[in-house]
Structures are given as C-alpha cells and as structure tokens.
Write an enzyme that holds these catalytic residues in place. Structure first.
Site, PDB file in Angstrom:
ATOM      1  N   ASN A 147      -4.632   7.174  16.039  1.00  0.00           N
ATOM      2  CA  ASN A 147      -5.782   7.078  16.929  1.00  0.00           C
ATOM      3  C   ASN A 147      -6.337   8.448  17.303  1.00  0.00           C
ATOM      4  O   ASN A 147      -7.529   8.588  17.583  1.00  0.00           O
ATOM      5  CB  ASN A 147      -5.404   6.281  18.177  1.00  0.00           C
ATOM      6  CG  ASN A 147      -5.383   4.787  17.902  1.00  0.00           C
ATOM      7  OD1 ASN A 147      -5.468   4.356  16.752  1.00  0.00           O
ATOM      8  ND2 ASN A 147      -5.277   3.987  18.949  1.00  0.00           N
ATOM      9  N   GLU A 148      -5.472   9.460  17.300  1.00  0.00           N
ATOM     10  CA  GLU A 148      -5.976  10.818  17.563  1.00  0.00           C
ATOM     11  C   GLU A 148      -6.945  11.255  16.463  1.00  0.00           C
ATOM     12  O   GLU A 148      -8.012  11.816  16.733  1.00  0.00           O
ATOM     13  CB  GLU A 148      -4.803  11.802  17.657  1.00  0.00           C
ATOM     14  CG  GLU A 148      -3.927  11.634  18.899  1.00  0.00           C
ATOM     15  CD  GLU A 148      -2.948  10.485  18.795  1.00  0.00           C
ATOM     16  OE1 GLU A 148      -2.301  10.154  19.807  1.00  0.00           O
ATOM     17  OE2 GLU A 148      -2.827   9.892  17.700  1.00  0.00           O
TER      18      GLU A 148
ATOM     19  N   SER B  78       4.503  -1.150   4.156  1.00  0.00           N
ATOM     20  CA  SER B  78       4.589  -2.499   4.725  1.00  0.00           C
ATOM     21  C   SER B  78       4.854  -3.525   3.631  1.00  0.00           C
ATOM     22  O   SER B  78       4.169  -3.536   2.601  1.00  0.00           O
ATOM     23  CB  SER B  78       3.287  -2.840   5.455  1.00  0.00           C
ATOM     24  OG  SER B  78       3.042  -1.948   6.507  1.00  0.00           O
TER      25      SER B  78
ATOM     26  N   GLN C 273       0.831  -1.199   0.000  1.00  0.00           N
ATOM     27  CA  GLN C 273       0.000   0.000   0.000  1.00  0.00           C
ATOM     28  C   GLN C 273       0.867   1.251   0.000  1.00  0.00           C
ATOM     29  O   GLN C 273       1.719   1.411   0.871  1.00  0.00           O
ATOM     30  CB  GLN C 273      -0.902  -0.014   1.242  1.00  0.00           C
ATOM     31  CG  GLN C 273      -1.811   1.183   1.390  1.00  0.00           C
ATOM     32  CD  GLN C 273      -2.601   1.116   2.685  1.00  0.00           C
ATOM     33  OE1 GLN C 273      -2.190   0.456   3.646  1.00  0.00           O
ATOM     34  NE2 GLN C 273      -3.732   1.782   2.746  1.00  0.00           N
ATOM     35  N   GLY C 274       0.660   2.130  -0.966  1.00  0.00           N
ATOM     36  CA  GLY C 274       1.453   3.355  -1.083  1.00  0.00           C
ATOM     37  C   GLY C 274       0.621   4.587  -0.789  1.00  0.00           C
ATOM     38  O   GLY C 274       0.202   5.290  -1.717  1.00  0.00           O
TER      39      GLY C 274
ATOM     40  N   SER D  13       1.196   6.674   2.649  1.00  0.00           N
ATOM     41  CA  SER D  13       1.984   7.626   3.438  1.00  0.00           C
ATOM     42  C   SER D  13       3.190   8.150   2.668  1.00  0.00           C
ATOM     43  O   SER D  13       3.803   7.427   1.874  1.00  0.00           O
ATOM     44  CB  SER D  13       2.469   6.973   4.739  1.00  0.00           C
ATOM     45  OG  SER D  13       1.383   6.649   5.569  1.00  0.00           O
TER      46      SER D  13
ATOM     47  N   GLU E  16      -9.135  -1.434   6.336  1.00  0.00           N
ATOM     48  CA  GLU E  16      -7.947  -1.534   7.180  1.00  0.00           C
ATOM     49  C   GLU E  16      -8.265  -1.284   8.643  1.00  0.00           C
ATOM     50  O   GLU E  16      -7.698  -1.910   9.539  1.00  0.00           O
ATOM     51  CB  GLU E  16      -6.893  -0.523   6.700  1.00  0.00           C
ATOM     52  CG  GLU E  16      -5.569  -0.610   7.429  1.00  0.00           C
ATOM     53  CD  GLU E  16      -4.517   0.311   6.838  1.00  0.00           C
ATOM     54  OE1 GLU E  16      -3.331   0.143   7.177  1.00  0.00           O
ATOM     55  OE2 GLU E  16      -4.873   1.206   6.060  1.00  0.00           O
TER      56      GLU E  16
END
Length: 400
Positions: free
Chosen positions: A380-381, A160, A125-126, A128, A246
């Site tokens: 999570n924020e 990843s 997965q690209g 970030s 995800e």
C-alpha cells in the site's frame, strides 16, 4: 429503458439465486489449504463451469457470458449470500486469462484458456522473489535462450496456491541490465509447467498453520520459447496489465466484505456485547466502510458503461479495500478480547449457533490474510506513491 435494464438484472438475480440454492454444497468444504480441501474446491469450480458460471464476465468467444459489470455485481452478491465456497483458480480466471486475451497469441489462447475456465489447470503467479517484492524489477530469476527453449534458474516465493498449482506464469530476466538500460527492460513473461524436470515446490506453513503459499525453485528448467506471452524482453508491460487486474475492483466482491461485517456482528453478539454501545459504534464504523466501498463499486460500473477508462482507479481501489478488510478484522480482534487469542476454536464461543461457530473457525485465517493483502500485489505504501505521482500528478518522490 432503465426499468427494462433493472427488470433484466432482477431476472438474472433470481436465476443465479435459484441455481446456487440447488448447487452449493450443503456443508462448508474443508479449507483449500490442505490437499483434500483443495480437491473438493476444484470439484466445485467444475460445477460452476458446467453451470456456465465460472467466469460470466469473460467474452462469449472464450466461454463466458459477455456479462456486463452490473451482472457481475449481481452474481457476486448472490454468490456470497449463498455461502458458496471460496474460489481457488482466481490466478487463472482473473489474472492470466484476461492477460492472454490481451497479450497472448491465438494459439496460446486456444491452448490454455479452455482449461483455465474448466479448472482442469490451476495456475499460480510467480512474481515475488527473496529481496524482490515491491521493487519487482530487481528480480533475479534468469532465463537464458538455448535454441527454441529457455533454461530457467532462480526462485519465487509467496506463491499463492503454489503447492497445488499445475502451471506458473512468471517474470524472468532474459537480458541482463547493462549500460543505459532501465531495469524494467529485459524482463519476460513466461508460462512454466510445474511438472517440468528441475522444478521444486516447497509449501510454506503460515503463522496460522495453513499452507496456502509455496516457494518454487528452478534449476536448469527447460521451457519452450512459445510459452512467452507478449514480446521477449517486453514482459514488464504484460506484468503491469496483470497487476492492474489484481489491484482493481473485482465487481461483486464487495459482498464478501459486507458478509465479514455480518459475521463479526454475530461473533460480538455471541460474546455478550450485543447491547454494548462502544462495540456497536465499532461495528457501525466498519459497516460504513463497506457501504462506501459498495457504493463506489456501483459508481465505477456506471463510469465503465459510459466508456471511462478505469485503469487509474486500480491503485486507489487496492489501498481502500485492503485497508477496509484489515479494519474489519482488527476491529474484531479488539472486540473479541481474550477470545481473540484462541485460534479458530469454535468451542471458545459456547452456546453460539452453528453459523456463528463456522465464522469463528475461519476468523483467524482471514485476519492474517487481511494483513497480507496490504502487501501482495504491490504494498500500500507503493500504491500511494503511484496514486500521488501518476493519478494526481504530484512531484515524484526522490529515488535513491
């Protein structure tokens, strides 16, 4: 009717358990973060495919079993009970595959889905980029159209399995932000062959010494326009589908966390804390967290069977399971004391049985992964903002 369904599930459980007993490698595979281990994990994925268990929840028309959520739960529980190898093509099976079924053309599905299922093609997965993580729409990788191709330039990071993948599904900017446009507009979901000229993959060595991530550079990489999933410039909607898969509950994965608590109990026992009331209290606390999550997974499965849309639960699940996973490993670090500083050395627990020593060897890798899980897929924020604004309906946080 309920009794019939329960009997059917138990028959399926016995079928899966029997197959796993016969098929799971007798010895644990080397870590997939090195080439030898990755290749062995890939062979295991093909065993799953040949047995019909690569993606049982996929529709039968795409090679799955049309399995219900409850069957998926049973499979996951038996998979982790058997100590089967970690899955390595989750990016293809649980992210890109469902996205193609939802947004792809019939030609794209026919071209890519069979090789995802058989693990002939590994996908990463690209999303970030440097300075573009939580604010994903600020990405800078460009794709400029030249006839029937796009010319791609830019960089992706924290990819990843990027060092082992064959293809990447990436978000690229095909239209600059200008005038009154939103920055979410002009982003396109593009599939890129990592063997293309101009692609450079650099593995990243993590703090625990593993190399499960990579940064990927694109320099004038030519990609067919036919590799766009969804509409050109409409990739944000496709990306949100991907992130929903995800962040949401992977039905059956709750068993992984229950196994982590069981492994922690073995480590605590091996360290001589089996009768320590404070240690047992800590173990009990994380056990309760995993049981709550298990119960919620079954609850969600029941709601889905009633036709309830679970989209709104994705961010809630993401916050809960990632925090729970971190709590398990953070608790372990505290309980193991000075031994917790010894990175994956089974000899640090003299006298422990082989199963406990294996759990210890993997402990530090899982600890650092648990910290990362609260960041990837949307921090999570950010998830808490989504929950408050889009699920609960609270006023939006002021934007700068």
């Amino acid at each position: 009717m309920s009794t019939h369904i329960d009997d059917d599930l138990e028959d399926f459980r016995h079928e899966v358990r029997d197959w796993l007993t016969r098929s799971v490698p007798p010895e644990p595979l080397p870590p997939w973060t090195e080439r030898e281990g990755f290749d062995l994990h890939r062979e295991w994925e093909r065993v799953l495919f040949e047995g019909g268990y690569a993606a049982i929840d996929w529709p039968a028309e795409y090679g799955g079993q049309d399995a219900s959520l409850r069957r998926s739960i049973v499979f996951g529980e038996e998979y982790y009970r058997a100590g089967a190898p970690e899955r390595i093509n989750m990016g293809g099976l649980y992210l890109l595959g469902p996205v193609l079924m939802q947004h792809g053309t019939p030609e794209q599905c026919a071209r890519w889905i069979p090789d995802i299922l058989s693990c002939e093609t590994i996908w990463c997965q690209g999303f970030s980029e440097p300075e573009s993580g939580s604010d994903l729409a600020s990405l800078r990788t460009r794709a400029e159209r030249d006839g029937d191709e796009f010319v791609v330039n830019g960089q992706k990071i924290w990819t990843s399995m990027g060092g082992f993948a064959d293809w990447i599904f990436a978000l690229v900017r095909t239209d600059p932000v200008a005038g009154g446009k939103r920055k979410h507009d002009g982003i396109t979901f593009l599939c890129i062959d990592l063997r293309s000229p101009g692609v450079e993959v650099r593995p990243l060595t993590m703090v625990d010494g593993t190399r499960g991530f990579a940064e990927i550079f694109f320099t004038d990489v030519r990609v067919p326009v036919d590799n766009v999933v969804g509409e050109i410039g409409g990739g944000w909607a496709v990306a949100m589908s991907t992130l929903g898969f995800e962040r949401g509950a992977v039905f059956g994965d709750h068993a992984k966390f229950s196994k982590d608590v069981a492994n922690l109990a073995r480590l605590v026992e091996a360290r001589g804390l089996g009768d320590d009331t404070a240690a047992l209290d800590e173990l009990g606390r994380v056990l309760v967290e995993t049981e709550v999550y298990r119960a919620n997974v079954h609850r969600l499965a029941g709601l889905a069977e009633q036709g309830v849309d679970l989209t709104a639960t994705a961010s809630i699940n993401k916050v809960y399971w990632t925090q729970m996973q971190f709590d398990i490993f953070d608790t372990g670090l505290r309980l193991l004391g000075a031994d917790g500083a010894v990175v994956g050395d089974p000899d640090a627990l003299p006298g422990a049985d082989e199963r406990t020593r294996r759990a210890w060897a993997d402990w530090h890798h899982r600890y650092w992964y648990a910290r990362a899980a609260m960041i990837f897929g949307g921090t999570n924020e950010i998830q808490r903002n989504i929950i408050s604004e889009r699920v609960i309906g609270l006023p939006m946080e002021p934007r700068r």
